[in-house]
Scaffold this motif. Structure first.
Motif, PDB file in Angstrom:
ATOM      1  N   THR A   1      39.626  52.378  50.201  1.00 47.49           N
ATOM      2  CA  THR A   1      38.851  52.665  48.998  1.00 47.49           C
ATOM      3  C   THR A   1      38.066  51.459  48.535  1.00 47.49           C
ATOM      4  O   THR A   1      36.910  51.564  48.090  1.00 47.49           O
ATOM      5  N   MET A   2      38.672  50.265  48.662  1.00 48.15           N
ATOM      6  CA  MET A   2      38.125  49.061  48.048  1.00 48.15           C
ATOM      7  C   MET A   2      36.685  48.786  48.476  1.00 48.15           C
ATOM      8  O   MET A   2      35.844  48.451  47.653  1.00 48.15           O
ATOM      9  N   GLY A   3      36.368  48.921  49.726  1.00 48.18           N
ATOM     10  CA  GLY A   3      35.038  48.568  50.174  1.00 48.18           C
ATOM     11  C   GLY A   3      34.239  49.745  50.691  1.00 48.18           C
ATOM     12  O   GLY A   3      33.156  50.048  50.200  1.00 48.18           O
ATOM     13  N   ARG A   4      34.777  50.426  51.671  1.00 46.67           N
ATOM     14  CA  ARG A   4      34.010  51.440  52.390  1.00 46.67           C
ATOM     15  C   ARG A   4      33.675  52.654  51.522  1.00 46.67           C
ATOM     16  O   ARG A   4      32.623  53.276  51.694  1.00 46.67           O
TER      17      ARG A   4
ATOM     18  N   LEU B   1      37.370  42.805  46.216  1.00 47.75           N
ATOM     19  CA  LEU B   1      38.756  42.456  45.913  1.00 47.75           C
ATOM     20  C   LEU B   1      38.926  42.078  44.444  1.00 47.75           C
ATOM     21  O   LEU B   1      39.930  42.438  43.811  1.00 47.75           O
ATOM     22  N   ASP B   2      37.965  41.362  43.872  1.00 49.80           N
ATOM     23  CA  ASP B   2      38.071  40.999  42.471  1.00 49.80           C
ATOM     24  C   ASP B   2      37.989  42.228  41.572  1.00 49.80           C
ATOM     25  O   ASP B   2      38.652  42.295  40.531  1.00 49.80           O
TER      26      ASP B   2
ATOM     27  N   TRP C   1      48.832  50.081  42.877  1.00 46.88           N
ATOM     28  CA  TRP C   1      47.734  50.096  43.848  1.00 46.88           C
ATOM     29  C   TRP C   1      47.057  51.467  43.867  1.00 46.88           C
ATOM     30  O   TRP C   1      45.828  51.571  43.861  1.00 46.88           O
ATOM     31  N   LEU C   2      47.853  52.518  43.878  1.00 48.31           N
ATOM     32  CA  LEU C   2      47.304  53.874  43.948  1.00 48.31           C
ATOM     33  C   LEU C   2      46.497  54.194  42.693  1.00 48.31           C
ATOM     34  O   LEU C   2      45.408  54.764  42.762  1.00 48.31           O
ATOM     35  N   ASN C   3      47.036  53.813  41.527  1.00 49.07           N
ATOM     36  CA  ASN C   3      46.314  54.053  40.283  1.00 49.07           C
ATOM     37  C   ASN C   3      45.009  53.256  40.240  1.00 49.07           C
ATOM     38  O   ASN C   3      43.985  53.745  39.737  1.00 49.07           O
ATOM     39  N   ALA C   4      45.035  52.017  40.751  1.00 48.01           N
ATOM     40  CA  ALA C   4      43.820  51.204  40.769  1.00 48.01           C
ATOM     41  C   ALA C   4      42.780  51.794  41.722  1.00 48.01           C
ATOM     42  O   ALA C   4      41.574  51.752  41.436  1.00 48.01           O
ATOM     43  N   ALA C   5      43.227  52.344  42.854  1.00 52.38           N
ATOM     44  CA  ALA C   5      42.294  52.989  43.784  1.00 52.38           C
ATOM     45  C   ALA C   5      41.608  54.173  43.110  1.00 52.38           C
ATOM     46  O   ALA C   5      40.381  54.360  43.240  1.00 52.38           O
TER      47      ALA C   5
ATOM     48  N   ASP D   1      26.445  47.754  45.332  1.00 50.99           N
ATOM     49  CA  ASP D   1      25.963  47.290  46.628  1.00 50.99           C
ATOM     50  C   ASP D   1      27.014  46.359  47.218  1.00 50.99           C
ATOM     51  O   ASP D   1      26.943  45.140  47.088  1.00 50.99           O
ATOM     52  N   TYR D   2      28.000  46.949  47.853  1.00 52.79           N
ATOM     53  CA  TYR D   2      29.142  46.188  48.367  1.00 52.79           C
ATOM     54  C   TYR D   2      28.723  45.277  49.515  1.00 52.79           C
ATOM     55  O   TYR D   2      27.970  45.681  50.397  1.00 52.79           O
TER      56      TYR D   2
END
Length: 227
Positions: free
Chosen positions: A40-43, A49-50, A73-77, A116-117
């Motif tokens: 989830t974080m990037g793609r 990460l920040d 982690w799941l809630n943050a995603a 724009d990752y």
């Protein structure tokens, strides 16, 4: 932003419980949560990460404490997907209720709005063309910061006096990088603080070292430092 994630230096939490022979994931769902969050974080969400750490800090305090490490982690995603409008607010809860047999209407899919990752595989260290403001041995005081956005200056270190013990390589500033306001790289300093400066005269004597960004610090005048 002051958040529940800023627990360093706080009291009344009891001793840390350190399990022995701990497996990487205590339950299968934890491994799936780890993989889902990394994906989830990037793609998917376009977040870095920040931004993930900022999402952890924005969780409801009860959820942060009760749901455990990989629950956070799941809630943050989910929060990052909502921020990027990949998911509508409440969509996960509605789907879970439908899966339990409840007659629930799921919210429609929104129009995505992803940042724009840029991949961070190269790391967060940078080169900058200005000299450090502080030198090893300088007496400094941390600022009294309570920004609306994220900050890596822990609450228990604010408004405290210490001594620069080392200069570290410049680093991307998480405070702005997390909310896509630029990398704003800064010099980083290791600062030593007396335990009595942090927790009062009755504290066990020792030194706490923290790596702090240049914008968190102000130099103490020599006349004041000698007092």
């Amino acid at each position: 932003m002051d958040s529940i994630a800023d627990m360093g230096g706080t009291q009344a939490w009891g001793p840390a419980q350190v399990p022995t022979d701990e497996p990487p994931f205590a339950e299968p769902w934890e491994g799936r949560s780890f993989a889902l969050t990394v994906l989830t974080m990037g793609r998917i969400s376009g977040r870095n990460l920040d931004a993930f750490r900022h999402a952890l800090g924005r969780l409801h305090p009860i959820d942060y404490l009760v749901d455990g490490y990989y629950g956070r982690w799941l809630n943050a995603a989910e929060l990052m997907l909502t921020d990027s409008r990949i998911l509508a607010p409440g969509a996960v809860d509605a789907r879970a209720r439908r899966n339990r047999g409840e007659d629930v209407t799921e919210p429609p899919f929104p129009e995505p709005s992803r940042p724009d990752y840029k991949p961070t595989a190269a790391g967060s260290l940078r080169e900058i063309d200005r000299d450090p403001v502080f030198a090893a041995g300088d007496a400094v005081r941390t600022k009294d910061m309570h920004p609306e956005g994220p900050t890596k200056l822990s609450g228990y270190l604010r408004r405290r006096s210490g001594t620069v013990t080392a200069i570290r390589p410049p680093h991307v500033l998480p405070d702005t990088h997390a909310v896509f306001e630029g990398e704003n790289p800064q010099h980083v300093y290791t600062v030593g603080f007396s335990s009595t400066e942090l927790w009062g005269p009755d504290a066990e004597p020792f030194t706490v070292h923290a790596d702090l960004f240049e914008s968190y610090l102000a130099k103490i005048p020599e006349s004041e430092a000698d007092q």
